[in-house]
Design an enzyme around this catalytic site. Structure first.
Site, PDB file in Angstrom:
ATOM      1  N   HIS A 231       0.787  -1.278   0.040  1.00  0.00           N
ATOM      2  CA  HIS A 231      -0.105   0.090  -0.170  1.00  0.00           C
ATOM      3  C   HIS A 231       0.927   1.216   0.002  1.00  0.00           C
ATOM      4  O   HIS A 231       1.063   1.938   0.952  1.00  0.00           O
ATOM      5  CB  HIS A 231      -0.803  -0.137   1.144  1.00  0.00           C
TER       6      HIS A 231
ATOM      7  N   GLU B 238      -1.756   0.706  -5.525  1.00  0.00           N
ATOM      8  CA  GLU B 238      -1.673  -0.357  -5.053  1.00  0.00           C
ATOM      9  C   GLU B 238      -2.294  -1.549  -5.852  1.00  0.00           C
ATOM     10  O   GLU B 238      -3.385  -1.467  -6.340  1.00  0.00           O
ATOM     11  CB  GLU B 238      -2.666  -0.469  -3.955  1.00  0.00           C
TER      12      GLU B 238
END
Ligand SMILES: *[C@@H]1O[C@H](CO)[C@@H](O)[C@H](O)[C@H]1NC(C)=O
Ligand SMILES: *[C@@H]1O[C@H](CO)[C@@H](O)[C@H](O)[C@H]1NC(C)=O
Ligand SMILES: *[C@@H]1O[C@H](CO)[C@@H](O)[C@H](O)[C@H]1NC(C)=O
Ligand SMILES: *[C@@H]1O[C@H](CO)[C@@H](O)[C@H](O)[C@H]1NC(C)=O
Ligand SMILES: *[C@@H]1O[C@H](CO)[C@@H](O)[C@H](O)[C@H]1NC(C)=O
Length: 381
Positions: free
Chosen positions: A189, A343
């Site tokens: 992330h 992501e």
């Protein structure tokens, strides 16, 4: 003389064959480096804390968000999953339920009426084990007990290896669920601001450019950022278009009246928090290019994943501090829309959308190995 000649090969063998004991620096961060990159990590969430790459003048710039103080990560009330590994099932599970082999499981509702990042006790809140480290790579491992994230049964063993070579940062993950079938879907992330918040004209992310040549299609989402099932196609220059040409600003649609509510929140979420499909990309093609003219840094993503979430940091409210490597005297905070999380992952909530054909990729069980691989290559212009 003779002595050192004999001793040298022994020393070389000791450093290259037997991995040095993995130890963090005094600041608690593990450092790996190559000619173009210095990257630092902590076991908490298997988090990347700092990523130094070269700007157009050859200076080192820390291009990811994070904190100086490693002890602050677990305390941070916002917990934006800064450059960590959420798991075992990333992103949303609609209405907190999914079904495997006719049994329906209930997961924790921690994001409105949905589950986000597997609920509480998710992987980004765990202290992972460092299982290997060299000068240019580090491996973290996690053992996730059955039902430790409510409603996700079966033990899972997961591992991430980060490595750097030249100007490329590579990320490789594997996970297994040896006992039963379980939802398994991961990402790294990563939050970027390629100017390290030093651009005196703007700290907003809108003047970074984004190019995703294989991503005309996106998952339409409801107000809570949950996909509705509909797959949209972005017309050239429309709000979700980052495919039609190379130099579109992240803020190219800022004047479109829909920009203010494009990521839901009852109209309160400006910009992006959605999933773009990657269609028909050749193997090893660059699928996402992020760039900023101020630093002159480019970041190119390659991935084996079928899509990518783009989140333009709407919910950053200016309360979090920047690292000492970032910002200016006037700007020390992570303000709204000042970064972008990119992501690579499988289709959001694909476990609940058999029509997308992703269910088998998102459930893993005995005899199977889940794997995920991506890399970021940095350059300058
Ligand atoms: C699930 O239920 C359907 C319909 O009752 C049945 O045909 C199928 O065999 C079941 N699948 C499993 C794995 O139990
Ligand atoms: C992850 O788990 C922690 C600790 O249980 C919890 O405080 C946090 O809200 C969870 N994160 C999300 C996104 O649910
Ligand atoms: C780290 O390793 C220890 C010893 O094997 C184990 O007890 C612990 O659960 C591991 N931690 C994680 C997060 O997997
Ligand atoms: C999983 O944990 C929840 C509490 O978080 C509990 O209510 C439930 O019974 C557990 N399920 C199983 C199969 O152990
Ligand atoms: C910044 O981005 C906006 C669009 O969001 C664009 O109109 C403007 O020209 C850009 N400014 C610079 C200096 O590139």
């Amino acid at each position: 003389m003779r002595c050192s000649v004999i001793a040298l090969p022994v020393l070389a063998a000791a450093t290259s064959v037997v991995a040095r004991a993995p130890t963090p620096g005094e600041d608690g961060k593990y450092t790996i480096s190559s000619s173009g990159i210095k990257a630092q990590f902590i076991p908490y969430g298997a988090t990347l804390t700092n990523l130094f790459v070269k700007d157009k003048g050859g200076e080192d710039v820390d291009v990811v968000l994070g904190y100086d103080d490693v002890a602050y990560y677990p305390k941070d009330p916002g917990h934006p999953v800064y450059n960590s590994i959420p798991g075992r099932y990333v992103n949303r599970i609609g209405k907190g339920t999914y079904t495997i082999d006719n049994t329906t499981y209930t997961t924790q509702l921690n994001d409105g009426t949905n589950t986000l990042h597997s609920g509480t006790n998710n992987w980004s809140y765990r202290v992972w084990n460092v299982t290997a480290a060299t000068d240019d790579s580090i491996t973290f491992a996690i053992t996730d007990a059955s039902n430790s994230s409510q409603g996700m049964l079966g033990l899972v063993e997961g591992e991430v290896t980060y490595s750097v070579k030249g100007s490329t940062w590579s990320i490789k993950m594997e996970a297994t669920s040896p006992d039963v079938k379980t939802p398994l879907m991961l990402t790294q992330h990563t939050y970027f601001n390629l100017d390290a918040y030093k651009n005196p004209d703007t700290v907003k992310i809108w003047n970074h450019t984004l190019h995703m040549p294989y991503s005309k299609r996106y998952l339409a989402a409801d107000d809570g950022a949950l996909p509705t099932g509909e797959i949209g196609t972005a017309a050239p220059n429309s709000i979700n278009d980052f495919a039609s040409k190379a130099n579109l600003f992240l803020g190219h649609a800022q004047n479109d009246p829909r920009f203010a509510g494009n990521c839901g929140g009852g109209g309160a979420c400006e910009g992006y928090n959605g999933y773009f499909l990657i269609d028909d990309a050749p193997k090893d093609a660059v699928v996402v290019s992020l760039a900023s003219a101020y630093s002159g840094i480019t970041a190119d993503l390659r991935t084996d994943q079928p899509g990518v979430v783009i989140y333009s940091c709407n919910w950053m409210d200016g309360s979090a501090d920047l690292k000492s490597t970032q910002g200016t005297a006037d700007n020390r905070k992570v303000v709204r829309s000042s970064c972008v999380a990119i992501e690579a992952q499988d289709y959001v909530d694909g476990i609940n959308h058999p029509e997308w054909g992703r269910v088998d990729k998102q459930i893993s069980g005995p005899g199977q190995t889940y794997s995920w691989e991506s890399s970021w290559t940095f350059g300058s212009f």
